[in-house]
Design an enzyme around this catalytic site. Structure first.
Site, PDB file in Angstrom:
ATOM      1  N   HIS A 154      -2.581   7.294   7.051  1.00  0.00           N
ATOM      2  CA  HIS A 154      -1.654   8.260   6.450  1.00  0.00           C
ATOM      3  C   HIS A 154      -2.386   9.528   6.002  1.00  0.00           C
ATOM      4  O   HIS A 154      -1.794  10.604   5.939  1.00  0.00           O
ATOM      5  CB  HIS A 154      -0.948   7.645   5.239  1.00  0.00           C
ATOM      6  CG  HIS A 154       0.211   6.755   5.570  1.00  0.00           C
ATOM      7  ND1 HIS A 154       1.343   7.197   6.189  1.00  0.00           N
ATOM      8  CD2 HIS A 154       0.413   5.433   5.344  1.00  0.00           C
ATOM      9  CE1 HIS A 154       2.202   6.190   6.337  1.00  0.00           C
ATOM     10  NE2 HIS A 154       1.653   5.105   5.840  1.00  0.00           N
TER      11      HIS A 154
ATOM     12  N   HIS B 127      -4.288   1.034   7.667  1.00  0.00           N
ATOM     13  CA  HIS B 127      -2.939   1.603   7.737  1.00  0.00           C
ATOM     14  C   HIS B 127      -2.801   2.751   6.736  1.00  0.00           C
ATOM     15  O   HIS B 127      -2.332   3.842   7.089  1.00  0.00           O
ATOM     16  CB  HIS B 127      -1.898   0.508   7.456  1.00  0.00           C
ATOM     17  CG  HIS B 127      -0.483   0.985   7.421  1.00  0.00           C
ATOM     18  ND1 HIS B 127       0.459   0.619   8.353  1.00  0.00           N
ATOM     19  CD2 HIS B 127       0.164   1.814   6.553  1.00  0.00           C
ATOM     20  CE1 HIS B 127       1.615   1.209   8.073  1.00  0.00           C
ATOM     21  NE2 HIS B 127       1.456   1.939   6.978  1.00  0.00           N
ATOM     22  N   GLU B 128      -3.226   2.519   5.492  1.00  0.00           N
ATOM     23  CA  GLU B 128      -3.069   3.556   4.458  1.00  0.00           C
ATOM     24  C   GLU B 128      -3.974   4.753   4.748  1.00  0.00           C
ATOM     25  O   GLU B 128      -3.576   5.898   4.561  1.00  0.00           O
ATOM     26  CB  GLU B 128      -3.348   2.982   3.066  1.00  0.00           C
ATOM     27  CG  GLU B 128      -2.414   1.869   2.632  1.00  0.00           C
ATOM     28  CD  GLU B 128      -0.942   2.191   2.820  1.00  0.00           C
ATOM     29  OE1 GLU B 128      -0.555   3.363   2.666  1.00  0.00           O
ATOM     30  OE2 GLU B 128      -0.171   1.273   3.159  1.00  0.00           O
TER      31      GLU B 128
ATOM     32  N   GLN C  99       2.874  10.035   1.376  1.00  0.00           N
ATOM     33  CA  GLN C  99       4.182   9.375   1.428  1.00  0.00           C
ATOM     34  C   GLN C  99       5.070   9.738   0.242  1.00  0.00           C
ATOM     35  O   GLN C  99       6.278   9.477   0.267  1.00  0.00           O
ATOM     36  CB  GLN C  99       4.024   7.847   1.475  1.00  0.00           C
ATOM     37  CG  GLN C  99       3.376   7.346   2.758  1.00  0.00           C
ATOM     38  CD  GLN C  99       3.271   5.834   2.757  1.00  0.00           C
ATOM     39  OE1 GLN C  99       2.340   5.268   2.217  1.00  0.00           O
ATOM     40  NE2 GLN C  99       4.266   5.174   3.336  1.00  0.00           N
TER      41      GLN C  99
ATOM     42  N   CYS D 238       6.096   0.024   7.497  1.00  0.00           N
ATOM     43  CA  CYS D 238       5.665   1.147   6.667  1.00  0.00           C
ATOM     44  C   CYS D 238       6.848   1.606   5.826  1.00  0.00           C
ATOM     45  O   CYS D 238       7.963   1.701   6.346  1.00  0.00           O
ATOM     46  CB  CYS D 238       5.178   2.277   7.575  1.00  0.00           C
ATOM     47  SG  CYS D 238       4.622   3.738   6.687  1.00  0.00           S
ATOM     48  N   LEU D 239       6.596   1.887   4.551  1.00  0.00           N
ATOM     49  CA  LEU D 239       7.677   2.364   3.685  1.00  0.00           C
ATOM     50  C   LEU D 239       8.260   3.677   4.204  1.00  0.00           C
ATOM     51  O   LEU D 239       9.399   4.009   3.903  1.00  0.00           O
ATOM     52  CB  LEU D 239       7.166   2.562   2.246  1.00  0.00           C
ATOM     53  CG  LEU D 239       6.724   1.289   1.513  1.00  0.00           C
ATOM     54  CD1 LEU D 239       6.152   1.641   0.147  1.00  0.00           C
ATOM     55  CD2 LEU D 239       7.878   0.308   1.376  1.00  0.00           C
TER      56      LEU D 239
ATOM     57  N   GLY E  55       0.839  -1.197   0.000  1.00  0.00           N
ATOM     58  CA  GLY E  55       0.000   0.000   0.000  1.00  0.00           C
ATOM     59  C   GLY E  55       0.866   1.236   0.000  1.00  0.00           C
ATOM     60  O   GLY E  55       2.022   1.195   0.447  1.00  0.00           O
TER      61      GLY E  55
HETATM   62 NI    NI Z   1       2.618   3.280   5.860  1.00  0.00          NI
END
Ligand code: NI
Length: 172
Positions: free
Chosen positions: A140, A136-137, A50, A94-95, A45
């Protein structure tokens, strides 16, 4: 086009994202770039903040990285959770927080209302792994990271480790 991923503690990750108001071609091009970026970074995701774009947009593929499963591309635009039930705990990463993981509690079943890239609307029923990714997304989009969903002791420990890693040039 592959975007650079913004990493904690970049302040854009703490901002409330603005609604998407322009639909059609430019949005679809951005979505394609977001999927390309997500797959290139081995994510399941990616949310627009991000990549430095503070808009309520995320792309998801729960099958990313699974050789034997077809791609399942999901786009959430101005999403909101309209129903939730159950609980599930899962270790998340998480990225934007590379190299750090923690167990997070989420709703096990959710229904999401979302706009579509062409300006329509849709509902998505998500359970378990997909529900976790969606939550999670969507976090953000309101300026939250998985670090904001764990206990303060564990959170402070991870934040201290990241500070140290940044100082030493070891934060990927
Ligand atoms: Ni994340």
């Amino acid at each position: 086009m592959i975007y650079e991923i913004r990493k904690y503690p970049d302040p854009i990750l703490k901002q409330m994202a603005q609604p998407v108001t322009e639909f059609g071609e430019p949005l679809m091009a951005l979505i394609a770039d977001m999927f390309e970026t997500m797959y290139a970074r081995n994510g399941v995701g990616l949310a627009a903040p991000q990549i430095g774009i503070s808009r309520q947009l995320c792309v998801i593929d729960p099958n990313a990285g699974k050789e034997d499963e077809p791609a399942r591309t999901i786009v959430l635009i101005n999403p909101r959770i309209i129903e939730r039930s159950g609980e599930v705990r899962c270790e998340e990463g998480c990225l934007s927080v590379p190299g750090y993981y923690a167990e997070v509690q989420r709703s096990a079943h959710i229904i999401i209302h979302s706009d579509t890239p062409d300006g329509g609307e849709m509902e998505l029923v998500a359970t378990d792994f997909l529900a976790i990714i969606c939550q999670h997304e969507m976090d953000h989009l309101t300026g939250n990271l998985f670090l904001d969903r764990i206990g303060s002791v564990e959170r402070d420990l991870i934040k201290r480790k990241i500070k140290k890693a940044v100082r030493e040039g070891n934060y990927a």
